[in-house]
Enzyme design. Structure first.
Site, mmCIF file in Angstrom:
data_model
loop_
_atom_site.group_PDB
_atom_site.id
_atom_site.type_symbol
_atom_site.label_atom_id
_atom_site.label_comp_id
_atom_site.label_asym_id
_atom_site.label_seq_id
_atom_site.Cartn_x
_atom_site.Cartn_y
_atom_site.Cartn_z
ATOM 1 N N ASP A 233 32.571 33.453 40.290
ATOM 2 C CA ASP A 233 32.169 33.556 38.873
ATOM 3 C C ASP A 233 33.193 34.394 38.109
ATOM 4 O O ASP A 233 34.058 35.023 38.712
ATOM 5 C CB ASP A 233 30.797 34.240 38.762
ATOM 6 C CG ASP A 233 30.780 35.577 39.479
ATOM 7 O OD1 ASP A 233 30.427 35.599 40.655
ATOM 8 O OD2 ASP A 233 31.172 36.593 38.872
ATOM 9 N N ASP A 235 32.292 37.039 36.286
ATOM 10 C CA ASP A 235 31.595 38.285 35.990
ATOM 11 C C ASP A 235 31.050 38.253 34.548
ATOM 12 O O ASP A 235 30.383 37.287 34.186
ATOM 13 C CB ASP A 235 32.509 39.485 36.263
ATOM 14 C CG ASP A 235 31.716 40.771 36.482
ATOM 15 O OD1 ASP A 235 30.659 40.703 37.114
ATOM 16 O OD2 ASP A 235 32.135 41.822 35.995
HETATM 17 N N1 LIG Z 1 30.349 39.283 39.449
HETATM 18 C C1 LIG Z 1 30.113 39.897 40.600
HETATM 19 N N2 LIG Z 1 29.957 41.229 40.653
HETATM 20 C C2 LIG Z 1 29.742 41.854 41.840
HETATM 21 N N3 LIG Z 1 29.645 41.203 43.008
HETATM 22 C C3 LIG Z 1 29.776 39.868 43.001
HETATM 23 N N4 LIG Z 1 29.724 38.970 43.980
HETATM 24 C C4 LIG Z 1 29.916 37.755 43.448
HETATM 25 N N5 LIG Z 1 30.091 37.849 42.113
HETATM 26 C C5 LIG Z 1 30.012 39.164 41.807
#
Ligand SMILES: Nc1ncnc2[nH]cnc12
Ligand SMILES: CSC[C@H]1O[C@H](OP(=O)(O)O)[C@H](O)[C@@H]1O
Length: 316
Positions: A233, A235
Protein backbone atom coordinates in the site's frame (compact mmCIF):
# COMPACT_ATOMS: atom_id res chain seq x y z
CA UNK A 1 2.88 -37.01 5.22
CA UNK A 2 0.76 -34.77 7.44
CA UNK A 3 2.43 -32.44 9.95
CA UNK A 4 1.25 -34.57 12.88
CA UNK A 5 3.10 -37.63 11.49
CA UNK A 6 6.44 -35.78 11.26
CA UNK A 7 9.14 -35.93 13.97
CA UNK A 8 8.87 -33.22 16.63
CA UNK A 9 12.63 -33.02 17.22
CA UNK A 10 15.63 -32.29 15.04
CA UNK A 11 19.20 -33.14 16.03
CA UNK A 12 21.20 -31.65 13.14
CA UNK A 13 22.33 -28.08 12.42
CA UNK A 14 20.10 -25.66 10.55
CA UNK A 15 21.74 -23.45 7.90
CA UNK A 16 19.14 -20.78 7.21
CA UNK A 17 16.33 -19.37 9.35
CA UNK A 18 13.30 -17.87 7.63
CA UNK A 19 10.68 -15.70 9.34
CA UNK A 20 7.35 -15.26 7.59
CA UNK A 21 5.20 -12.21 8.23
CA UNK A 22 1.66 -11.14 7.41
CA UNK A 23 0.25 -13.45 4.72
CA UNK A 24 3.29 -15.75 4.77
CA UNK A 25 2.65 -18.59 7.19
CA UNK A 26 4.62 -21.26 5.32
CA UNK A 27 6.82 -21.58 2.23
CA UNK A 28 5.42 -24.04 -0.33
CA UNK A 29 8.91 -24.51 -1.84
CA UNK A 30 9.98 -26.36 1.32
CA UNK A 31 9.18 -29.95 2.15
CA UNK A 32 9.07 -30.44 5.90
CA UNK A 33 11.11 -33.15 7.63
CA UNK A 34 10.19 -32.14 11.19
CA UNK A 35 7.77 -29.83 12.99
CA UNK A 36 9.06 -28.63 16.35
CA UNK A 37 6.16 -27.56 18.58
CA UNK A 38 6.37 -23.94 19.76
CA UNK A 39 9.86 -23.99 21.19
CA UNK A 40 10.63 -23.14 24.82
CA UNK A 41 13.54 -20.73 25.24
CA UNK A 42 14.78 -18.75 28.26
CA UNK A 43 12.73 -15.86 26.81
CA UNK A 44 9.47 -17.77 26.49
CA UNK A 45 7.88 -19.71 23.64
CA UNK A 46 8.28 -19.01 19.92
CA UNK A 47 5.38 -17.47 18.00
CA UNK A 48 4.70 -20.67 16.09
CA UNK A 49 5.96 -24.20 15.67
CA UNK A 50 9.24 -24.27 13.76
CA UNK A 51 9.23 -26.36 10.64
CA UNK A 52 12.53 -27.90 9.57
CA UNK A 53 13.10 -28.70 5.91
CA UNK A 54 15.94 -30.35 4.07
CA UNK A 55 16.20 -28.85 0.60
CA UNK A 56 18.02 -31.27 -1.69
CA UNK A 57 19.57 -29.55 -4.71
CA UNK A 58 21.59 -30.90 -7.64
CA UNK A 59 24.87 -30.35 -5.80
CA UNK A 60 24.12 -30.41 -2.13
CA UNK A 61 21.50 -29.74 0.49
CA UNK A 62 20.41 -27.05 2.92
CA UNK A 63 18.55 -27.26 6.21
CA UNK A 64 16.00 -24.48 6.67
CA UNK A 65 13.96 -23.54 9.76
CA UNK A 66 10.76 -21.55 9.22
CA UNK A 67 8.59 -19.76 11.76
CA UNK A 68 5.54 -17.52 11.44
CA UNK A 69 6.10 -14.18 13.23
CA UNK A 70 2.47 -13.62 14.24
CA UNK A 71 1.69 -17.32 14.81
CA UNK A 72 0.02 -19.70 12.37
CA UNK A 73 -3.38 -18.12 13.02
CA UNK A 74 -2.00 -14.58 13.08
CA UNK A 75 -2.96 -14.36 16.73
CA UNK A 76 -0.07 -12.13 17.88
CA UNK A 77 -0.13 -8.36 17.25
CA UNK A 78 3.22 -6.75 16.37
CA UNK A 79 3.77 -5.37 19.90
CA UNK A 80 3.25 -8.83 21.45
CA UNK A 81 5.36 -11.01 19.16
CA UNK A 82 7.89 -12.95 21.30
CA UNK A 83 10.77 -11.60 19.22
CA UNK A 84 13.46 -12.66 21.71
CA UNK A 85 12.22 -16.26 21.81
CA UNK A 86 11.97 -16.41 18.01
CA UNK A 87 15.52 -15.21 17.34
CA UNK A 88 16.96 -17.23 20.22
CA UNK A 89 15.34 -20.40 18.85
CA UNK A 90 16.83 -19.84 15.37
CA UNK A 91 20.25 -19.18 16.90
CA UNK A 92 19.96 -22.26 19.14
CA UNK A 93 19.21 -24.38 16.07
CA UNK A 94 22.55 -23.10 14.65
CA UNK A 95 21.14 -20.96 11.84
CA UNK A 96 23.91 -19.06 10.07
CA UNK A 97 21.70 -16.27 8.70
CA UNK A 98 18.09 -15.10 8.95
CA UNK A 99 15.91 -14.20 5.98
CA UNK A 100 12.88 -12.28 7.15
CA UNK A 101 9.75 -11.31 5.19
CA UNK A 102 7.50 -8.38 6.04
CA UNK A 103 4.43 -6.68 4.53
CA UNK A 104 5.13 -2.94 4.35
CA UNK A 105 3.56 0.32 3.29
CA UNK A 106 5.37 2.36 0.65
CA UNK A 107 6.46 5.91 1.41
CA UNK A 108 7.72 6.54 -2.12
CA UNK A 109 5.90 6.83 -5.43
CA UNK A 110 8.54 4.64 -7.11
CA UNK A 111 7.91 1.72 -4.72
CA UNK A 112 4.62 0.36 -6.00
CA UNK A 113 2.38 -2.10 -4.19
CA UNK A 114 3.75 -5.61 -4.93
CA UNK A 115 7.30 -4.32 -5.39
CA UNK A 116 9.87 -5.71 -2.95
CA UNK A 117 12.59 -3.75 -1.12
CA UNK A 118 15.85 -4.79 0.54
CA UNK A 119 16.35 -1.97 3.06
CA UNK A 120 19.83 -1.24 4.41
CA UNK A 121 18.82 1.31 7.03
CA UNK A 122 16.03 1.72 9.56
CA UNK A 123 14.38 4.32 11.76
CA UNK A 124 12.95 3.08 15.05
CA UNK A 125 9.61 4.70 15.90
CA UNK A 126 8.42 1.97 18.28
CA UNK A 127 7.44 3.12 21.77
CA UNK A 128 9.87 1.20 23.98
CA UNK A 129 7.24 -1.32 25.09
CA UNK A 130 8.82 -4.30 23.32
CA UNK A 131 11.52 -6.47 24.88
CA UNK A 132 14.28 -5.64 22.45
CA UNK A 133 17.53 -6.94 23.91
CA UNK A 134 19.16 -9.97 25.50
CA UNK A 135 21.77 -7.70 27.10
CA UNK A 136 19.70 -5.18 29.03
CA UNK A 137 19.52 -6.68 32.50
CA UNK A 138 21.06 -5.99 35.85
CA UNK A 139 23.96 -8.42 35.74
CA UNK A 140 24.21 -8.49 31.97
CA UNK A 141 25.01 -5.27 30.15
CA UNK A 142 26.02 -5.20 26.51
CA UNK A 143 26.06 -2.67 23.66
CA UNK A 144 26.31 -4.10 20.17
CA UNK A 145 26.95 -1.95 17.11
CA UNK A 146 23.86 -1.29 15.01
CA UNK A 147 25.01 1.37 12.54
CA UNK A 148 24.37 -0.97 9.64
CA UNK A 149 21.38 -2.95 10.84
CA UNK A 150 21.11 -5.31 7.86
CA UNK A 151 23.55 -7.61 6.09
CA UNK A 152 24.70 -6.01 2.85
CA UNK A 153 26.30 -9.29 1.77
CA UNK A 154 23.01 -11.09 2.23
CA UNK A 155 21.08 -8.34 0.43
CA UNK A 156 23.45 -8.59 -2.55
CA UNK A 157 23.02 -12.34 -2.55
CA UNK A 158 19.23 -12.02 -2.63
CA UNK A 159 19.35 -9.28 -5.26
CA UNK A 160 20.88 -11.72 -7.78
CA UNK A 161 17.44 -13.29 -8.03
CA UNK A 162 15.43 -10.09 -8.63
CA UNK A 163 14.11 -11.37 -11.97
CA UNK A 164 11.92 -14.04 -10.35
CA UNK A 165 9.45 -11.38 -9.15
CA UNK A 166 6.30 -11.06 -11.27
CA UNK A 167 2.99 -9.25 -11.09
CA UNK A 168 0.51 -10.69 -13.60
CA UNK A 169 2.93 -10.06 -16.44
CA UNK A 170 3.65 -6.49 -15.32
CA UNK A 171 6.98 -5.23 -13.96
CA UNK A 172 7.65 -5.90 -10.33
CA UNK A 173 10.83 -4.44 -8.95
CA UNK A 174 13.20 -5.52 -6.19
CA UNK A 175 14.57 -2.19 -4.91
CA UNK A 176 18.02 -2.25 -3.35
CA UNK A 177 20.53 0.43 -2.49
CA UNK A 178 22.45 1.46 0.60
CA UNK A 179 20.02 4.26 1.54
CA UNK A 180 16.75 2.33 1.33
CA UNK A 181 15.22 2.87 4.76
CA UNK A 182 12.46 1.07 6.62
CA UNK A 183 10.57 2.92 9.36
CA UNK A 184 9.24 0.76 12.19
CA UNK A 185 6.17 2.08 14.03
CA UNK A 186 4.45 0.61 17.07
CA UNK A 187 0.94 0.20 15.69
CA UNK A 188 -1.38 -1.58 15.68
CA UNK A 189 -3.20 1.43 14.18
CA UNK A 190 -1.77 2.65 10.91
CA UNK A 191 -0.15 6.12 10.69
CA UNK A 192 -1.92 9.44 10.40
CA UNK A 193 -1.41 11.40 7.21
CA UNK A 194 0.85 13.84 9.07
CA UNK A 195 3.01 11.02 10.44
CA UNK A 196 3.23 9.42 7.04
CA UNK A 197 4.40 12.73 5.50
CA UNK A 198 6.91 13.14 8.35
CA UNK A 199 8.41 9.71 7.69
CA UNK A 200 8.93 10.73 4.07
CA UNK A 201 10.73 13.87 5.22
CA UNK A 202 12.91 11.73 7.50
CA UNK A 203 14.03 9.67 4.52
CA UNK A 204 11.79 6.64 5.00
CA UNK A 205 11.07 4.46 1.97
CA UNK A 206 8.82 1.80 3.51
CA UNK A 207 7.08 1.31 6.85
CA UNK A 208 6.16 -1.69 8.97
CA UNK A 209 5.58 -2.71 12.59
CA UNK A 210 8.05 -5.56 12.97
CA UNK A 211 11.66 -4.94 11.96
CA UNK A 212 12.28 -3.67 15.51
CA UNK A 213 13.35 -5.51 17.59
CA UNK A 214 13.91 -8.38 15.16
CA UNK A 215 16.95 -6.77 13.52
CA UNK A 216 18.45 -5.76 16.89
CA UNK A 217 18.09 -9.26 18.29
CA UNK A 218 19.64 -10.83 15.18
CA UNK A 219 22.63 -8.54 15.74
CA UNK A 220 22.83 -9.60 19.40
CA UNK A 221 22.87 -13.21 18.18
CA UNK A 222 25.66 -12.39 15.68
CA UNK A 223 23.33 -13.48 12.90
CA UNK A 224 23.52 -11.89 9.44
CA UNK A 225 19.97 -10.63 8.94
CA UNK A 226 18.13 -9.27 5.93
CA UNK A 227 14.50 -8.28 5.73
CA UNK A 228 12.66 -8.54 2.41
CA UNK A 229 9.96 -5.86 2.50
CA UNK A 230 6.89 -6.66 0.41
CA UNK A 231 4.94 -3.55 -0.45
CA UNK A 232 1.16 -3.65 -0.04
CA UNK A 233 0.00 0.00 0.00
CA UNK A 234 0.95 3.68 -0.11
CA UNK A 235 0.35 4.22 3.61
CA UNK A 236 -1.38 7.60 4.23
CA UNK A 237 0.75 10.26 2.58
CA UNK A 238 -0.94 10.52 -0.84
CA UNK A 239 -3.26 13.52 -0.65
CA UNK A 240 -5.87 12.36 -3.18
CA UNK A 241 -6.04 8.77 -1.96
CA UNK A 242 -7.69 7.08 0.97
CA UNK A 243 -5.21 6.13 3.72
CA UNK A 244 -4.25 2.45 3.97
CA UNK A 245 -6.74 -0.11 5.26
CA UNK A 246 -6.34 -3.84 5.88
CA UNK A 247 -8.50 -4.49 2.80
CA UNK A 248 -5.91 -2.78 0.62
CA UNK A 249 -3.11 -4.79 2.23
CA UNK A 250 -5.02 -8.07 1.76
CA UNK A 251 -5.44 -7.42 -1.95
CA UNK A 252 -1.71 -7.84 -2.51
CA UNK A 253 -0.84 -10.65 -0.13
CA UNK A 254 -1.40 -13.54 -2.55
CA UNK A 255 0.84 -12.08 -5.25
CA UNK A 256 3.44 -11.10 -2.66
CA UNK A 257 3.31 -14.60 -1.18
CA UNK A 258 4.03 -16.17 -4.59
CA UNK A 259 6.97 -13.84 -5.08
CA UNK A 260 8.30 -14.46 -1.55
CA UNK A 261 8.20 -18.19 -2.21
CA UNK A 262 9.93 -17.82 -5.59
CA UNK A 263 12.63 -15.58 -4.12
CA UNK A 264 13.20 -17.86 -1.11
CA UNK A 265 13.34 -20.92 -3.40
CA UNK A 266 16.05 -19.29 -5.54
CA UNK A 267 18.07 -18.24 -2.51
CA UNK A 268 17.77 -21.67 -0.88
CA UNK A 269 18.64 -23.51 -4.09
CA UNK A 270 21.76 -21.41 -4.57
CA UNK A 271 22.81 -21.85 -0.94
CA UNK A 272 22.40 -25.61 -1.24
CA UNK A 273 25.25 -25.73 -3.81
CA UNK A 274 27.63 -23.85 -1.60
CA UNK A 275 27.02 -21.71 1.46
CA UNK A 276 27.81 -18.06 0.68
CA UNK A 277 30.92 -16.63 2.26
CA UNK A 278 28.96 -14.44 4.71
CA UNK A 279 27.34 -17.56 6.18
CA UNK A 280 30.61 -19.46 6.38
CA UNK A 281 32.52 -16.63 8.05
CA UNK A 282 29.74 -14.91 10.00
CA UNK A 283 29.67 -11.66 8.00
CA UNK A 284 32.13 -9.89 10.30
CA UNK A 285 29.89 -10.44 13.34
CA UNK A 286 31.61 -13.45 14.89
CA UNK A 287 32.91 -12.62 18.36
CA UNK A 288 31.27 -9.19 18.36
CA UNK A 289 28.83 -9.95 21.18
CA UNK A 290 31.49 -11.25 23.53
CA UNK A 291 33.41 -8.02 22.93
CA UNK A 292 30.36 -5.85 23.51
CA UNK A 293 29.43 -7.23 26.93
CA UNK A 294 30.63 -4.88 29.67
CA UNK A 295 29.65 -7.00 32.69
CA UNK A 296 32.47 -9.04 34.17
CA UNK A 297 31.79 -12.81 33.90
CA UNK A 298 32.40 -13.15 37.69
CA UNK A 299 29.43 -10.82 38.25
CA UNK A 300 27.06 -12.92 36.13
CA UNK A 301 24.56 -15.17 37.87
CA UNK A 302 24.24 -18.83 36.97
CA UNK A 303 20.88 -18.02 35.35
CA UNK A 304 22.46 -15.35 33.17
CA UNK A 305 25.23 -17.72 32.12
CA UNK A 306 22.66 -20.38 31.23
CA UNK A 307 20.82 -17.89 29.04
CA UNK A 308 24.04 -16.88 27.28
CA UNK A 309 24.89 -20.54 26.80
CA UNK A 310 21.56 -21.10 25.05
CA UNK A 311 22.67 -18.59 22.40
CA UNK A 312 26.43 -19.06 22.40
CA UNK A 313 27.41 -22.52 23.68
CA UNK A 314 30.92 -21.98 22.29
CA UNK A 315 31.59 -18.77 24.24
CA UNK A 316 30.14 -19.40 27.68
N1 LIG B 1 1.12 1.21 5.81
C1 LIG B 1 1.65 0.36 6.68
N2 LIG B 1 2.09 0.77 7.87
C2 LIG B 1 2.65 -0.10 8.75
N3 LIG B 1 2.77 -1.42 8.50
C3 LIG B 1 2.32 -1.88 7.33
N4 LIG B 1 2.29 -3.11 6.82
C4 LIG B 1 1.73 -3.05 5.60
N5 LIG B 1 1.38 -1.78 5.31
C5 LIG B 1 1.74 -1.02 6.38
C1 LIG C 1 -1.80 -6.23 8.30
S1 LIG C 1 -0.82 -4.89 7.84
C2 LIG C 1 0.22 -4.52 9.23
C3 LIG C 1 1.12 -5.65 9.67
O1 LIG C 1 1.77 -6.16 8.49
C4 LIG C 1 3.15 -6.22 8.74
O2 LIG C 1 3.41 -7.45 9.37
P1 LIG C 1 4.74 -8.28 9.10
O3 LIG C 1 5.88 -7.33 9.25
O4 LIG C 1 4.77 -9.35 10.12
O5 LIG C 1 4.63 -8.82 7.69
C5 LIG C 1 3.37 -5.01 9.65
O6 LIG C 1 4.63 -5.05 10.27
C6 LIG C 1 2.22 -5.10 10.56
O7 LIG C 1 2.46 -5.99 11.63
Amino acid sequence: MSDSELPTTFEGEVDLGVIGGTGLYHLPCLEKIAVLPRMATPWGYTSSPITISKFIGANGHLHVAFLARHGLDHQLPPSKVPFRANMAALKHLKCKAVLSFSAVGSLQESIKPRDFVLPQQLIDRTKGIRESSYLNEEGLVGHVGFGDPFSESFAKYIYQFRDVLTNEGKPCTLHFDKDKTVVCMEGPQFSTRAESRMYRLLGGDVINMSVIPEAKLARECELPYQMVCMSTDYDAWREDEEPVTVEVVLGHLVNNGHNANALAASVIEAMSHDLPEFMKTGDGLRGSVKMSISTKPEAMSQETLEKLKFLFPDYW
